[in-house]
Design a protein around this motif. Structure first.
Motif, short mmCIF file in Angstrom:
data_model
loop_
_atom_site.label_atom_id
_atom_site.label_comp_id
_atom_site.label_asym_id
_atom_site.label_seq_id
_atom_site.Cartn_x
_atom_site.Cartn_y
_atom_site.Cartn_z
N THR A 1 -1.79 -2.83 4.21
CA THR A 1 -1.27 -2.80 5.57
C THR A 1 -0.81 -1.39 5.94
O THR A 1 -0.67 -0.52 5.07
N ALA A 2 -0.56 -1.17 7.22
CA ALA A 2 -0.07 0.13 7.68
C ALA A 2 1.26 0.46 7.01
O ALA A 2 1.51 1.62 6.62
N GLN A 3 2.13 -0.55 6.84
CA GLN A 3 3.43 -0.31 6.21
C GLN A 3 3.26 0.06 4.74
O GLN A 3 3.99 0.92 4.22
N MET A 4 2.30 -0.57 4.07
CA MET A 4 2.05 -0.23 2.67
C MET A 4 1.52 1.20 2.56
O MET A 4 1.93 1.97 1.68
N LYS A 5 0.62 1.58 3.46
CA LYS A 5 0.09 2.95 3.45
C LYS A 5 1.21 3.96 3.68
O LYS A 5 1.24 5.02 3.05
N ALA A 6 2.14 3.64 4.56
CA ALA A 6 3.27 4.54 4.80
C ALA A 6 4.11 4.71 3.54
O ALA A 6 4.54 5.82 3.20
N ALA A 7 4.35 3.59 2.83
CA ALA A 7 5.11 3.66 1.59
C ALA A 7 4.38 4.51 0.55
O ALA A 7 5.01 5.27 -0.21
N MET A 8 3.08 4.43 0.52
CA MET A 8 2.28 5.23 -0.42
C MET A 8 2.42 6.72 -0.10
O MET A 8 2.57 7.54 -1.01
N MET A 9 2.37 7.06 1.16
CA MET A 9 2.43 8.47 1.55
C MET A 9 3.80 9.08 1.27
O MET A 9 3.92 10.28 1.05
N ILE B 1 4.87 -1.66 -5.51
CA ILE B 1 6.28 -1.97 -5.22
C ILE B 1 6.41 -2.61 -3.85
O ILE B 1 7.12 -3.62 -3.67
N TYR B 2 5.69 -2.05 -2.86
CA TYR B 2 5.74 -2.64 -1.51
C TYR B 2 5.22 -4.07 -1.54
O TYR B 2 5.81 -4.97 -0.91
N ALA B 3 4.14 -4.30 -2.28
CA ALA B 3 3.56 -5.64 -2.35
C ALA B 3 4.56 -6.63 -2.95
O ALA B 3 4.70 -7.76 -2.46
N LEU B 4 5.24 -6.24 -4.01
CA LEU B 4 6.22 -7.12 -4.65
C LEU B 4 7.39 -7.43 -3.71
O LEU B 4 7.94 -8.53 -3.73
#
Length: 339
Positions: A14-22, A242-245
């Motif tokens: 998701t967009a939120q997951m991508k933001a967490a990755m960046m 981490i975001y997924a969990l």
């Protein structure tokens, strides 16, 4: 609009997951200095109440590390005949661990303690030493079937009483936990090693985590290095995990609801002869060969921008995931009923 039901591996971050990755802080994980990888490993070990966790590129690598940790050359691994570790990991048990396999015919991929005890070899020079029992939860070829915790507890007790190791291929373990309401810490008590995939229903782009005892950390790291799994600035991938969990576990129930709806629709299709019980996010069904061959069904679905996978012995598999919406399920239903 394409409806991709081939696998939950086709789920997209998701967009939120991508933001967490960046935004993830990074370091060199081979040196043990990537803070995001360390945070993911600590989080997973804490969730399951085990001593250690190791981030790996794939579930296959996690399973193969676990088998290598638990066996020596000429040993034997017991698993179901449909187990992923046997069918879909490129002969890794033989190539990586020099071990043989004893296959059992379980109930939709699930073993019980009586099957396991009957399969253990005697201490005789003519036979390989039975060293490891490998379970899979949920079972992919079993149509997403789940173990009852009591079944696992009985197998675990037998293994410990007989000096056998117990591994869990938990690629879709969180699907099982959401479906049954069981606790991750219960699983941590019963298994020597557990692999958990982050890139299926949880929606991360890459990665799995292997859980094990703290005293085995050095050996697990060495085996991962040998298999080419030592990544450097892997924190961006770990941050997705981490975001997924934190955000994608409870929503797995929605995937299960969608799968149940599909199962009911298929039950109303007169061209379908068999549907495996739908417990989680996998639906396996068999078209009537007098009406449709598998490839005919897949072709007609593709004409409607619906993608599915053949699943052996005349079956087709659908897998729901976070990129499958209620609107898509409704459209799929209309197509299936109209075939």
């Amino acid at each position: 609009m394409t409806i991709d039901l081939r696998s939950d591996t086709f789920s997209l971050p998701t967009a939120q997951m991508k933001a967490a990755m960046m935004e993830a802080p990074l370091g060199d994980d081979v040196w043990g200095e990537d803070p995001s990888v360390n945070a993911l490993q600590e989080k997973m070990a804490g969730l399951f109440g085990v001593g250690a966790a190791l981030f790996c590129p794939s579930g296959t690598m996690c399973n193969q590390i676990a088998i290598r940790l638990s066996t020596r050359p000429q040993d034997q691994v017991i698993c179901d005949e449909t187990a992923h570790v046997y069918l879909y990991e490129g002969g890794g048990i033989a190539a990586n661990s020099l071990a043989s396999v004893k296959l059992l015919k379980g109930d939709l991929g699930r073993l019980d303690v009586d099957m396991v005890s009957a399969a253990v070899n005697p201490a005789d020079q003519h036979f390989p030493r039975t060293a490891l029992v490998a379970l899979e939860n949920t079972s992919n070829k079993g149509g997403g079937s789940c173990y009852q915790l009591s079944q696992i507890a009985n197998i675990s007790m037998y293994c410990r009483e007989n000096s056998l190791r117990l591994h869990l291929d938990g690629a879709r373990l969180f699907n099982a936990l959401v479906a049954t309401g069981d606790s991750p810490k219960e699983y941590g008590k019963y298994f020597d090693t557990i692999s958990v995939c982050l890139s299926k229903g949880l929606g991360a782009p890459v990665g799995s985590v292997l859980l094990f005892k703290e005293e085995e950390r050095f050996d697990a790291l060495r085996i991962r290095k040998l298999m080419g799994g030592g990544m450097r600035q892997a924190g961006m991938l770990a941050a997705a995990g981490i975001y997924a969990l934190d955000h994608h576990v409870e929503r797995l129930a929605e995937d299960h609801q969608h799968a149940a709806i599909i199962g009911k629709i298929l039950a109303d299709c007169d061209w379908v002869t068999d549907i495996l019980p739908v417990e989680t996010n996998i639906i396996c069904f068999q078209p009537n060969p007098d009406r449709f061959e598998v490839e005919t069904v897949l072709f007609r679905l593709r004409e409607q921008n619906i993608l599915a996978a053949p699943f052996g012995k005349g079956y087709i598999r659908f897998v729901t995931h976070l990129n499958i919406s209620a609107e898509m399920i409704e459209r799929l239903g209309g197509v299936l009923l109209g075939l």
